[in-house]
Design an enzyme around this catalytic site. Sequence first.
Site, PDB file in Angstrom:
ATOM      1  N   PHE A 134       0.063   0.969  -2.510  1.00 34.04           N
ATOM      2  CA  PHE A 134      -1.309   0.515  -2.224  1.00 34.04           C
ATOM      3  C   PHE A 134      -1.905  -0.012  -3.509  1.00 34.04           C
ATOM      4  O   PHE A 134      -1.972   0.698  -4.509  1.00 34.04           O
ATOM      5  CB  PHE A 134      -2.193   1.645  -1.667  1.00 34.04           C
ATOM      6  CG  PHE A 134      -3.582   1.137  -1.345  1.00 34.04           C
ATOM      7  CD1 PHE A 134      -3.829   0.496  -0.142  1.00 34.04           C
ATOM      8  CD2 PHE A 134      -4.608   1.241  -2.271  1.00 34.04           C
ATOM      9  CE1 PHE A 134      -5.100  -0.024   0.149  1.00 34.04           C
ATOM     10  CE2 PHE A 134      -5.875   0.718  -1.995  1.00 34.04           C
ATOM     11  CZ  PHE A 134      -6.114   0.092  -0.779  1.00 34.04           C
ATOM     12  N   ASP A 221       1.144   0.156 -12.151  1.00 30.40           N
ATOM     13  CA  ASP A 221      -0.207   0.177 -11.586  1.00 30.40           C
ATOM     14  C   ASP A 221      -0.763   1.587 -11.808  1.00 30.40           C
ATOM     15  O   ASP A 221      -0.444   2.513 -11.071  1.00 30.40           O
ATOM     16  CB  ASP A 221      -0.146  -0.175 -10.098  1.00 30.40           C
ATOM     17  CG  ASP A 221      -1.508  -0.072  -9.432  1.00 30.40           C
ATOM     18  OD1 ASP A 221      -2.465   0.403 -10.067  1.00 30.40           O
ATOM     19  OD2 ASP A 221      -1.609  -0.454  -8.251  1.00 30.40           O
ATOM     20  N   LYS A 248     -10.646   1.932 -11.979  1.00 28.69           N
ATOM     21  CA  LYS A 248     -11.311   3.161 -11.556  1.00 28.69           C
ATOM     22  C   LYS A 248     -11.981   3.938 -12.703  1.00 28.69           C
ATOM     23  O   LYS A 248     -13.070   3.588 -13.110  1.00 28.69           O
ATOM     24  CB  LYS A 248     -10.311   4.051 -10.813  1.00 28.69           C
ATOM     25  CG  LYS A 248      -9.888   3.464  -9.456  1.00 28.69           C
ATOM     26  CD  LYS A 248      -9.103   4.467  -8.653  1.00 28.69           C
ATOM     27  CE  LYS A 248      -8.429   3.903  -7.421  1.00 28.69           C
ATOM     28  NZ  LYS A 248      -9.255   3.884  -6.241  1.00 28.69           N
TER      29      LYS A 248
HETATM   30  N1  PLP Z   1      -4.100   0.303  -7.335  1.00 30.35           N
HETATM   31  C1  PLP Z   1      -4.063   1.577  -6.923  1.00 30.35           C
HETATM   32  C2  PLP Z   1      -2.904   2.442  -7.293  1.00 30.35           C
HETATM   33  C3  PLP Z   1      -5.103   2.102  -6.149  1.00 30.35           C
HETATM   34  O1  PLP Z   1      -5.051   3.363  -5.731  1.00 30.35           O
HETATM   35  C4  PLP Z   1      -6.189   1.252  -5.824  1.00 30.35           C
HETATM   36  C5  PLP Z   1      -7.320   1.770  -5.018  1.00 30.35           C
HETATM   37  O2  PLP Z   1      -7.298   2.818  -4.451  1.00 30.35           O
HETATM   38  C6  PLP Z   1      -6.183  -0.065  -6.277  1.00 30.35           C
HETATM   39  C7  PLP Z   1      -5.126  -0.515  -7.043  1.00 30.35           C
HETATM   40  C8  PLP Z   1      -7.306  -1.000  -5.927  1.00 30.35           C
HETATM   41  O3  PLP Z   1      -8.440  -0.719  -6.657  1.00 30.35           O
HETATM   42  P1  PLP Z   1      -9.862  -1.329  -6.196  1.00 30.35           P
HETATM   43  O4  PLP Z   1     -10.230  -0.622  -4.943  1.00 30.35           O
HETATM   44  O5  PLP Z   1     -10.762  -1.042  -7.356  1.00 30.35           O
HETATM   45  O6  PLP Z   1      -9.646  -2.783  -5.991  1.00 30.35           O
END
Ligand code: PLP
Length: 395
Positions: A134, A221, A248
């Site tokens: 995700f 990520d 985040k």
């Molecule tokens: N990458 C990971 C591992 C995430 O858990 C999330 C969101 O939960 C994202 C990217 C996307 O972040 P955003 O919601 O700030 O676009």
Amino acid sequence: MMMDKMHGAQNYKSLPVILNRGKGLFLYDIHNNQYYDFVSAFSSVNQGHAHPQLVNVMQEQCEKLTLCSRAFYNENLCKFFGYMNKRFGYDKCLPMNTGVEGGETAIKLARLWGYKSKNIEENKAEIVVAKNNFWGRTITACSSSTDPTCYTHFGPFVPGFHFVEYDNLCALETLFKNHPNIAAYMVEPIQGEAGIKIPDENYLLNVKYLCNKYNVLLICDEVQTGIGRTGKITASKDVRPDMVVLGKALSGGMMPISCVLADNHIMELIEPGTHGSTFGGNSLATAIAPTAIEIVYSENLMKNALIQGRLFRETLLPYVEEGKLKDVRGVGLLNAIELENSQKAEKVVEKCMHNGLLTKVTKNGTIRMCPPLTISEFHMKKSLDIIKYVLNTVV
Ligand code: PLP
């Protein structure tokens, strides 16, 4: 709630609680009921709600300068670059706003590197992602998702992605061997939204070895795992990926800010005018981020995450042995409990809410358990008392 339902797009299934205040570990609803926050805005509020140092920086910076765009240089962004590169040990940093923009940026950089450095034929670059990943909700993220709720009815999709089973090195090597146009493998060190899926402890190290062997970039990520959540500043720190995506908790929940970190051989390929964002690198967010990271060090939050995370898992292990839980797992304070099915999990979440603890189901029967990293042993034990009471009455 009626107003939300009548006037807002219903793209979230929120729990029936209306919050209007947060302080440290706690959230408060409009009736002033207090709740332990075991979501931390999906691991964004690692430093706790309304951390006084962050509030100070934010208030002071608000009055000075919030946004001047990248049409000009801005003092805070320059300082942020210096801070980030020193703290994380990369040559350069590219700031964006949300996590998904960070992922998009990393993929653009990887494709660029594929054409300019690996000599992949134009428009033929491929990116490998893990099944059940995700990384957000844009069309590119939907195009590289195996979750039907993420992609159904949102096609046509962006081409150029391969899917590989998470934690399967043989499958990854087979892909690398058979597809010379692969530019990068983008992977979460622990799969968050998939239900806190933890790979073999040497997985990332072996992935890095394969990436080196086949001249493929490794993108980690760390949007959810980063900034101390797993007991390290980044979960992939020891492996040193070619690119790291952060978001985040980079601002402790104050402002959307994300970034990609990489060395010059990748980052210097990008040219003025080829990528950016109006708010990316703004003065306010870049003033907050260094303080947000320093809090994680100065308050020993990584060590605390390891200690309280262990306490959490050890306390709930007997429930797995008794069969009340299918599993309790996690690293640091990125934890989950798994129940037999999603109905039971929803019931546990609802009853936790009625007993003063807010959490949320991730996938199927899995419930995330991610409090701010500031949680003390006293409050972890109090929270566990609520969770144990709910498990004893619901399951
Ligand atoms: N990458 C990971 C591992 C995430 O858990 C999330 C969101 O939960 C994202 C990217 C996307 O972040 P955003 O919601 O700030 O676009």
